[in-house]
Scaffold this motif. Structure first.
Motif, PDB file in Angstrom:
ATOM      1  N   UNK A  55       1.414  -0.883  12.940  1.00 43.83           N
ATOM      2  CA  UNK A  55       2.744  -1.303  12.487  1.00 43.83           C
ATOM      3  C   UNK A  55       3.257  -0.528  11.274  1.00 43.83           C
ATOM      4  N   UNK A  56       2.337  -0.045  10.416  1.00 42.81           N
ATOM      5  CA  UNK A  56       2.744   0.720   9.230  1.00 42.81           C
ATOM      6  C   UNK A  56       2.334   2.189   9.339  1.00 42.81           C
ATOM      7  N   UNK A  57       2.152   2.662  10.562  1.00 45.40           N
ATOM      8  CA  UNK A  57       1.805   4.058  10.765  1.00 45.40           C
ATOM      9  C   UNK A  57       0.502   4.426  10.086  1.00 45.40           C
ATOM     10  N   UNK A  58       0.435   5.649   9.569  1.00 42.37           N
ATOM     11  CA  UNK A  58      -0.814   6.137   8.983  1.00 42.37           C
ATOM     12  C   UNK A  58      -1.154   5.433   7.674  1.00 42.37           C
ATOM     13  N   UNK A  59      -0.203   4.647   7.109  1.00 42.17           N
ATOM     14  CA  UNK A  59      -0.498   3.891   5.889  1.00 42.17           C
ATOM     15  C   UNK A  59      -1.489   2.765   6.140  1.00 42.17           C
ATOM     16  N   UNK A  60      -1.566   2.295   7.380  1.00 38.90           N
ATOM     17  CA  UNK A  60      -2.454   1.175   7.676  1.00 38.90           C
ATOM     18  C   UNK A  60      -2.121  -0.025   6.797  1.00 38.90           C
ATOM     19  N   UNK A  61      -3.139  -0.657   6.249  1.00 36.91           N
ATOM     20  CA  UNK A  61      -2.942  -1.822   5.378  1.00 36.91           C
ATOM     21  C   UNK A  61      -3.059  -1.471   3.894  1.00 36.91           C
ATOM     22  N   UNK A  62      -3.092  -0.175   3.590  1.00 33.95           N
ATOM     23  CA  UNK A  62      -3.337   0.223   2.200  1.00 33.95           C
ATOM     24  C   UNK A  62      -2.226  -0.229   1.255  1.00 33.95           C
ATOM     25  N   UNK A  63      -0.998  -0.290   1.738  1.00 35.48           N
ATOM     26  CA  UNK A  63       0.101  -0.715   0.883  1.00 35.48           C
ATOM     27  C   UNK A  63       0.030  -2.208   0.560  1.00 35.48           C
ATOM     28  N   UNK A  64      -0.680  -2.962   1.361  1.00 33.51           N
ATOM     29  CA  UNK A  64      -0.655  -4.420   1.219  1.00 33.51           C
ATOM     30  C   UNK A  64      -2.016  -5.025   0.893  1.00 33.51           C
ATOM     31  N   UNK A  65      -3.001  -4.162   0.595  1.00 33.29           N
ATOM     32  CA  UNK A  65      -4.331  -4.677   0.256  1.00 33.29           C
ATOM     33  C   UNK A  65      -4.279  -5.575  -0.969  1.00 33.29           C
ATOM     34  N   UNK A  66      -3.400  -5.262  -1.925  1.00 30.25           N
ATOM     35  CA  UNK A  66      -3.281  -6.088  -3.133  1.00 30.25           C
ATOM     36  C   UNK A  66      -2.901  -7.527  -2.780  1.00 30.25           C
ATOM     37  N   UNK A  67      -1.979  -7.670  -1.810  1.00 34.16           N
ATOM     38  CA  UNK A  67      -1.493  -8.998  -1.447  1.00 34.16           C
ATOM     39  C   UNK A  67      -2.516  -9.754  -0.609  1.00 34.16           C
TER      40      UNK A  67
END
Length: 211
Positions: free
Chosen positions: A27-39
């Motif tokens: 769903x977030x392409x190559x970013x995976x879950x890295x942008x939302x790991x904090x949350x």
């Protein structure tokens, strides 16, 4: 009048709020879950999560919200409009619990889900969509749910009263950027920054009162 709010919008150091290419599997392409790991490490996300500064910001997502507006790419992967059975990423009980307006060029009947969420599919400008959502919100605030293109459009139109951006210390290099075309946006807002021990920085933009 109700406010228009954006919460928990995570971006990389180079300003990308999603990677590429978006698909059903990514769903977030190559970013995976890295942008939302904090949350995902907070109590807001999980009963066993942390209760620190990240949780305090994440928890502000829901209170006072009476309706949401989201873009077509948040509701589903490319091509979802051709799948009559697609009902979003979130299962039978989506986390919105309000009327939710999906901006799309493809009309579809309203989709009533569990927990108070009803998806309405709307072809409209940001200002037109906000007028419809405010009426549905019944005096409560309207959340602009993203993705980044949707958030950018509402910011460019001057329709956002409160913006919460989470800068995550990763470099994506490609994807969809938030800030393009928003030069000097900060001049219309009071801006505060709060650093978290997890390495993210919470930036809040609150519209300045008219003088």
């Amino acid at each position: 009048m109700s406010r228009t709010r954006i919460h928990n919008l995570a971006i990389s150091l180079d300003g990308f709020a999603t990677g590429e290419p978006q698909s059903l599997e990514a769903p977030f392409g190559h970013a995976g879950h890295r942008l939302h790991a904090w949350m995902m490490a907070t109590r807001y996300w999980s009963p066993t999560g942390s209760t620190g500064v990240d949780d305090v910001f994440a928890q502000q997502f829901g209170p006072g919200i009476g309706a949401e507006i989201m873009g077509a790419n948040k509701f589903g992967p490319p091509g979802w409009q051709d799948d009559a059975d697609w009902k979003g990423w979130w299962g039978p009980n989506p986390p919105f619990h309000t009327p939710t307006f999906v901006l799309t060029h493809h009309a579809r009947p309203p989709l009533e889900m569990e927990g108070g969420t009803t998806f309405h599919f709307l072809e409209a400008s940001p200002a037109e969509a906000l007028e419809v959502a405010r009426e549905a919100a019944g005096g409560q605030d309207v959340r602009i749910g993203g993705g980044p293109t949707m958030a950018r459009d509402f910011l460019a139109a001057g329709l956002v009263d409160h913006l919460h951006v989470v800068q995550v210390p990763i470099v994506l290099g490609r994807g969809v950027r938030l800030w393009d075309g928003l030069e000097a946006l900060e001049e219309g807002y009071d801006v505060e920054a709060v650093s978290s021990p997890t390495g993210v920085t919470h930036l809040t933009f609150t519209r300045k009162a008219a003088s």
